[in-house]
Design an enzyme around this catalytic site. Structure first.
Site, mmCIF file in Angstrom:
data_model
loop_
_atom_site.group_PDB
_atom_site.id
_atom_site.type_symbol
_atom_site.label_atom_id
_atom_site.label_comp_id
_atom_site.label_asym_id
_atom_site.label_seq_id
_atom_site.Cartn_x
_atom_site.Cartn_y
_atom_site.Cartn_z
ATOM 1 N N ILE A 196 21.775 -6.422 7.271
ATOM 2 C CA ILE A 196 20.781 -5.847 8.073
ATOM 3 C C ILE A 196 20.454 -3.963 8.098
ATOM 4 O O ILE A 196 21.496 -3.283 7.738
ATOM 5 C CB ILE A 196 20.550 -6.053 9.431
ATOM 6 C CG1 ILE A 196 21.560 -6.488 10.085
ATOM 7 C CG2 ILE A 196 20.421 -7.874 8.978
ATOM 8 C CD1 ILE A 196 21.401 -6.846 11.362
ATOM 9 N N ASP A 197 19.552 -3.392 8.225
ATOM 10 C CA ASP A 197 19.578 -1.745 7.532
ATOM 11 C C ASP A 197 20.392 -1.712 9.043
ATOM 12 O O ASP A 197 20.266 -1.753 10.554
ATOM 13 C CB ASP A 197 18.035 -2.006 8.411
ATOM 14 C CG ASP A 197 16.951 -1.702 7.207
ATOM 15 O OD1 ASP A 197 17.703 -2.233 6.423
ATOM 16 O OD2 ASP A 197 16.105 -2.632 7.832
ATOM 17 N N LYS A 198 20.423 -0.210 8.618
ATOM 18 C CA LYS A 198 21.421 0.966 9.734
ATOM 19 C C LYS A 198 21.038 0.098 11.523
ATOM 20 O O LYS A 198 22.056 -0.262 12.222
ATOM 21 C CB LYS A 198 21.413 2.127 9.059
ATOM 22 C CG LYS A 198 22.066 3.312 9.910
ATOM 23 C CD LYS A 198 22.411 4.753 9.570
ATOM 24 C CE LYS A 198 23.118 5.907 11.428
ATOM 25 N NZ LYS A 198 22.491 6.993 10.261
ATOM 26 N N HIS A 228 13.867 -3.835 3.986
ATOM 27 C CA HIS A 228 13.117 -3.052 4.833
ATOM 28 C C HIS A 228 11.945 -4.418 5.457
ATOM 29 O O HIS A 228 11.104 -4.203 6.291
ATOM 30 C CB HIS A 228 12.509 -2.386 4.160
ATOM 31 C CG HIS A 228 13.339 -1.428 4.322
ATOM 32 N ND1 HIS A 228 12.745 0.272 4.124
ATOM 33 C CD2 HIS A 228 14.824 -1.661 4.958
ATOM 34 C CE1 HIS A 228 14.257 0.886 4.299
ATOM 35 N NE2 HIS A 228 15.571 0.414 4.703
ATOM 36 N N ARG A 251 9.741 -4.289 8.843
ATOM 37 C CA ARG A 251 9.696 -3.400 8.711
ATOM 38 C C ARG A 251 8.209 -2.903 8.081
ATOM 39 O O ARG A 251 7.165 -2.313 8.728
ATOM 40 C CB ARG A 251 10.578 -1.828 8.448
ATOM 41 C CG ARG A 251 11.514 -2.485 9.836
ATOM 42 C CD ARG A 251 12.673 -1.624 9.281
ATOM 43 N NE ARG A 251 12.606 -0.494 9.269
ATOM 44 C CZ ARG A 251 13.553 0.699 8.987
ATOM 45 N NH1 ARG A 251 14.239 0.216 8.208
ATOM 46 N NH2 ARG A 251 13.572 1.960 8.767
#
Length: 370
Positions: free
Chosen positions: A178-180, A278, A281
């Site tokens: 998963i993203d930062k 992403h 998003r």
């Protein structure tokens, strides 16, 4: 450095830099295999025109310094040796013109991973799997600009007393990412068999993954599905985008459901059918509902509401309360690779995002009170 470490080490040479990205999660894989594995090239060799037929394990052992043939064979067994785009076993015979790649399921590390004493919120652990609740702000893999202080560094510390867990071994470790600045649940495989079986579940879409997101705008419907191939944005290398060309990008499906309406923003549950870079998003931005305070995709400015100074101050306060995209991986479910039992985990919405939701709830119920 041992031969095993050498094979799995990043091979960036002085003066070379990997792709310029501000976080490792945005790096696109070099190969997407038929079983859904996303792989990154670490070494690449092209056989000469005069190449004699030679087993690929011997071919690589001669070209990778201080690497044992046994280690190359283990890499092949793990599906990490690719010739002309296809995974091969160690007895494959290299012929003239073959392109031989050593790949892993993570981007290249410029430096050897160093164990760092970074606190981990461990939700569950046994001899086969570990489930961790990642906080926002923690990068998953080392990458350009984030060579230390990552989840992988934390895992190296956590497993430093375990002789069976090598953080550099591609057969072990994180099964997904998963993203930062996204918080939430991730599963780590502690054995090669567990990683293979869990990877298969992600590919076959039998895992359960639910996210909670606060997005700009209201929805006409209470639920829906977003389908759209996701590819690199040709105008911005740090962004992904939905492409209208069906021959490009990767198939992506996101199911969403309204949890609570606040007028100018909406709290939604997102269920991933696929897991692209992403994805939530990008899909939300594509439908006109960027995630609240998502700087990369335009959610860090006022997109809905009025022009009053009080409202502007309220939004600024909201951005300060949750200074990242409002996205949390709340639920993770999978079949345990050893027992076959269904395992379901849930991580509560973290304080920053919960405070943001409460502020919007107060704003709505107070008829615009900050």
């Amino acid at each position: 450095m041992t031969g095993e470490e050498e094979l799995l080490q990043d091979e960036t040479r002085p003066g070379e830099l990997p792709e310029t990205r501000d976080d490792a999660e945005c790096v696109e894989p070099d190969f997407v295999m038929s079983d859904g594995r996303e792989l990154f090239e670490h070494f690449r060799f092209e056989a000469d025109k005069g190449q004699q037929l030679l087993r690929v394990d011997k071919f690589l052992t001669e070209r990778l310094e201080r690497t044992s043939r046994n280690r190359v064979q283990q890499a092949a067994e793990a599906g990490c040796i690719i010739v002309n785009g296809k995974a091969v076993k160690s007895n494959y015979r290299v012929k003239p013109g073959d392109v031989v790649s050593v790949v892993m399921d993570r981007p290249r590390y410029e430096f050897e991973v160093v164990a760092e004493d970074i606190p981990l919120d461990i939700v569950y652990e046994d001899s086969t799997v570990l489930v961790v609740n990642k906080p926002a702000g923690l990068v998953v893999h080392p990458g350009h600009g984030n060579w230390t202080g990552t989840l992988v560094n934390a895992l190296a510390w956590h497993f430093k007393g375990n002789p069976d867990y090598d953080v550099n071994d591609p057969r072990l470790g994180l099964v997904h990412r998963i993203d930062k600045d996204t918080s939430g649940l991730l599963v780590v495989a502690k054995t090669p068999e567990a990683k293979t079986m869990l990877g298969k579940q992600f590919f076959e879409k039998t895992t359960r993954r639910e996210y909670v997101a606060l997005v700009w705008g209201d929805f006409t419907e209470d639920s829906g599905t977003i389908t759209g191939n996701i590819a690199r944005n040709p105008r911005n290398a740090l962004q992904m985008a939905v492409t209208q060309d069906p021959s490009k990008g990767k198939h992506a499906v996101t199911h969403w459901q309204v949890l609570e309406r606040f007028g100018y923003v909406t709290l939604v549950k997102c269920v991933l059918e696929t897991g692209r870079t992403h994805q939530i998003r990008v899909h939300m931005q594509h439908t006109g509902h960027p995630l609240f305070n998502d700087e990369r995709y335009g959610g860090d400015r006022i997109l809905k509401g009025n022009t009053s100074s009080n409202y502007k101050k309220f939004i600024e306060n909201c951005f300060a309360v949750c200074p990242r995209q409002a996205l949390h991986a709340r639920t993770l479910g999978f079949t345990h690779p050893d027992t076959g039992c269904q395992m379901d985990f849930e991580a509560s919405v973290p304080p920053d995002m919960q405070s943001l939701i409460e502020k919007w709830r107060t704003y709505r119920d107070g008829a615009g009170t900050i």
